[in-house]
Design an enzyme around this catalytic site. Structure first.
Site, mmCIF file in Angstrom:
data_model
loop_
_atom_site.group_PDB
_atom_site.id
_atom_site.type_symbol
_atom_site.label_atom_id
_atom_site.label_comp_id
_atom_site.label_asym_id
_atom_site.label_seq_id
_atom_site.Cartn_x
_atom_site.Cartn_y
_atom_site.Cartn_z
ATOM 1 N N LYS A 1 -28.555 94.813 -20.982
ATOM 2 C CA LYS A 1 -29.595 95.654 -20.358
ATOM 3 C C LYS A 1 -30.636 94.765 -19.708
ATOM 4 O O LYS A 1 -31.034 93.751 -20.289
ATOM 5 C CB LYS A 1 -30.248 96.562 -21.411
ATOM 6 C CG LYS A 1 -31.442 97.361 -20.871
ATOM 7 C CD LYS A 1 -31.802 98.551 -21.752
ATOM 8 C CE LYS A 1 -32.721 98.246 -22.890
ATOM 9 N NZ LYS A 1 -34.028 97.648 -22.552
ATOM 10 N N GLU B 1 -37.979 104.748 -19.538
ATOM 11 C CA GLU B 1 -39.019 104.668 -20.570
ATOM 12 C C GLU B 1 -40.343 105.212 -20.030
ATOM 13 O O GLU B 1 -40.814 104.781 -18.965
ATOM 14 C CB GLU B 1 -39.177 103.213 -21.041
ATOM 15 C CG GLU B 1 -40.265 103.071 -22.110
ATOM 16 C CD GLU B 1 -40.237 101.759 -22.874
ATOM 17 O OE1 GLU B 1 -39.332 100.926 -22.640
ATOM 18 O OE2 GLU B 1 -41.133 101.563 -23.718
ATOM 19 N N ASP C 1 -35.069 93.770 -27.108
ATOM 20 C CA ASP C 1 -35.994 92.636 -27.265
ATOM 21 C C ASP C 1 -37.311 93.116 -27.896
ATOM 22 O O ASP C 1 -38.220 92.328 -28.140
ATOM 23 C CB ASP C 1 -36.211 91.877 -25.952
ATOM 24 C CG ASP C 1 -36.798 92.742 -24.843
ATOM 25 O OD1 ASP C 1 -36.981 93.957 -25.046
ATOM 26 O OD2 ASP C 1 -37.072 92.186 -23.753
ATOM 27 N N SER C 2 -37.377 94.422 -28.210
ATOM 28 C CA SER C 2 -38.469 94.937 -29.045
ATOM 29 C C SER C 2 -38.505 94.189 -30.366
ATOM 30 O O SER C 2 -39.503 94.231 -31.079
ATOM 31 C CB SER C 2 -38.282 96.439 -29.303
ATOM 32 O OG SER C 2 -36.980 96.726 -29.762
ATOM 33 N N GLU D 1 -34.357 94.818 -17.206
ATOM 34 C CA GLU D 1 -35.481 95.613 -16.694
ATOM 35 C C GLU D 1 -35.664 95.406 -15.195
ATOM 36 O O GLU D 1 -35.488 94.298 -14.687
ATOM 37 C CB GLU D 1 -36.778 95.205 -17.419
ATOM 38 C CG GLU D 1 -36.759 95.561 -18.889
ATOM 39 C CD GLU D 1 -38.071 95.252 -19.601
ATOM 40 O OE1 GLU D 1 -39.094 94.975 -18.931
ATOM 41 O OE2 GLU D 1 -38.066 95.283 -20.847
HETATM 42 O O1 KIV Z 1 -36.295 96.648 -26.513
HETATM 43 C C1 KIV Z 1 -36.167 97.861 -26.764
HETATM 44 O O2 KIV Z 1 -36.166 98.305 -27.925
HETATM 45 C C2 KIV Z 1 -36.022 98.774 -25.644
HETATM 46 C C3 KIV Z 1 -36.180 100.242 -25.934
HETATM 47 C C4 KIV Z 1 -37.624 100.564 -26.044
HETATM 48 C C5 KIV Z 1 -35.507 101.085 -24.905
HETATM 49 O O3 KIV Z 1 -35.831 98.357 -24.544
#
Ligand code: KIV
Length: 265
Positions: A113, A181, A45-46, A115
């Site tokens: 994934k 992270e 989600d980056s 958090e």
């Molecule tokens: O969203 C992302 O790119 C991430 C990485 C920084 C691990 O979660």
């Protein structure tokens, strides 16, 4: 590339072979990443920050994650694909199940994934019991930036103990992988050694089971300053995108990345 599976990644950990991972948000980049031999693609989600231009990951929607994961999977030729559950789409078990189902069924992700440790245990358990592979994300949590900021996690004894406990707990709950992270290198090493699931680090030193970087950092297209833990491989090899990706793979496998200049602790 030979199709990557969870069991192959698990085997890499047990053989002490480093796992390489990089983010991608579209088909062409996914193609070149898989072509370079990178085992795992993360549709992070980056993308909210590096593609959409927001100053955090919070505005990213599930529809957008589905859209980008579909694109990635069209270009991907064999890499294992993890898709992020965006902010608040995993806030309780029911919502998380609905979100994960879309990422797996509609978009074709291999794993989701999410958090958080303590708060996510029942969600990880529910997803896992339905056969959905889960990657937990601990340490600095970009979705909690408004509450906690962008800070290294685990520098003092209390927070290090808490992180270790959470890492054990997510594995116990059914997580199949863990992203750490911005965690001190010695703590990340100790967690990687104690857990049976693969631990992938970003800003967590060289002694995790693998590394993940954001693709725009690797290729030098990130706007503004590069995070300390990252590296511009296009600059490092002064060649093509393809050579930059291959150099990243070589350096992670040879344990030459991250080096002391990339440590955040
Ligand atoms: O969203 C992302 O790119 C991430 C990485 C920084 C691990 O979660």
């Amino acid at each position: 590339m030979m199709k990557q599976t969870l069991s192959k990644l698990q085997k890499m950990k047990s053989l002490g072979q480093k796992i390489t991972c990089i983010t991608a948000y579209d088909a062409s980049m996914a193609h070149w990443i898989a072509e370079a031999g990178i085992e795992v693609i993360l549709v992070g989600d980056s993308l909210g920050m590096v593609v959409q231009g927001f100053n955090s990951t919070l505005p990213v929607s599930l529809d957008e994650m589905v859209y980008h994961t579909k694109m990635v999977q069209r270009g991907n030729n064999g890499a294992y694909c993890i898709a992020d559950m965006p902010f608040m789409t995993d806030c309780n078990v029911d919502t998380a199940l609905t979100s994960a189902a879309r990422l797996m069924k509609e978009a074709g992700a291999n794993m989701v994934k999410l958090e958080g440790g303590e708060r996510a245990l029942s969600i990880i358990g529910a997803l896992s019991s339905l056969g959905i592979p889960v990657c937990s994300h601990l340490g600095l949590l970009p979705q909690s930036v408004e509450k906690k900021g962008y800070k290294v996690v685990g520098r003092d004894h209390v927070s290090a103990e808490r992180l270790l406990k959470e890492a054990f707990a997510v594995e116990q709950a059914g997580a199949d992988m863990l992203v750490l992270e911005c965690v001190p290198a010695t703590l990340a090493q100790s967690i990687s050694e104690q857990l049976t699931i693969p631990v992938i680090g970003i800003g967590a030193g060289a002694n995790t089971d693998g590394q993940v970087l954001v693709v725009t950092d690797v290729l030098g297209t990130t706007v503004g300053k590069l995070p300390k833990f990252s590296k511009n491989y296009l600059q490092a090899c002064s060649g093509s995108v393809q050579q930059a990706l291959v150099l990243y793979v070589e350096e992670v496998r040879g344990q030459n990345f991250p080096s002391s200049e990339h440590l955040v602790d």
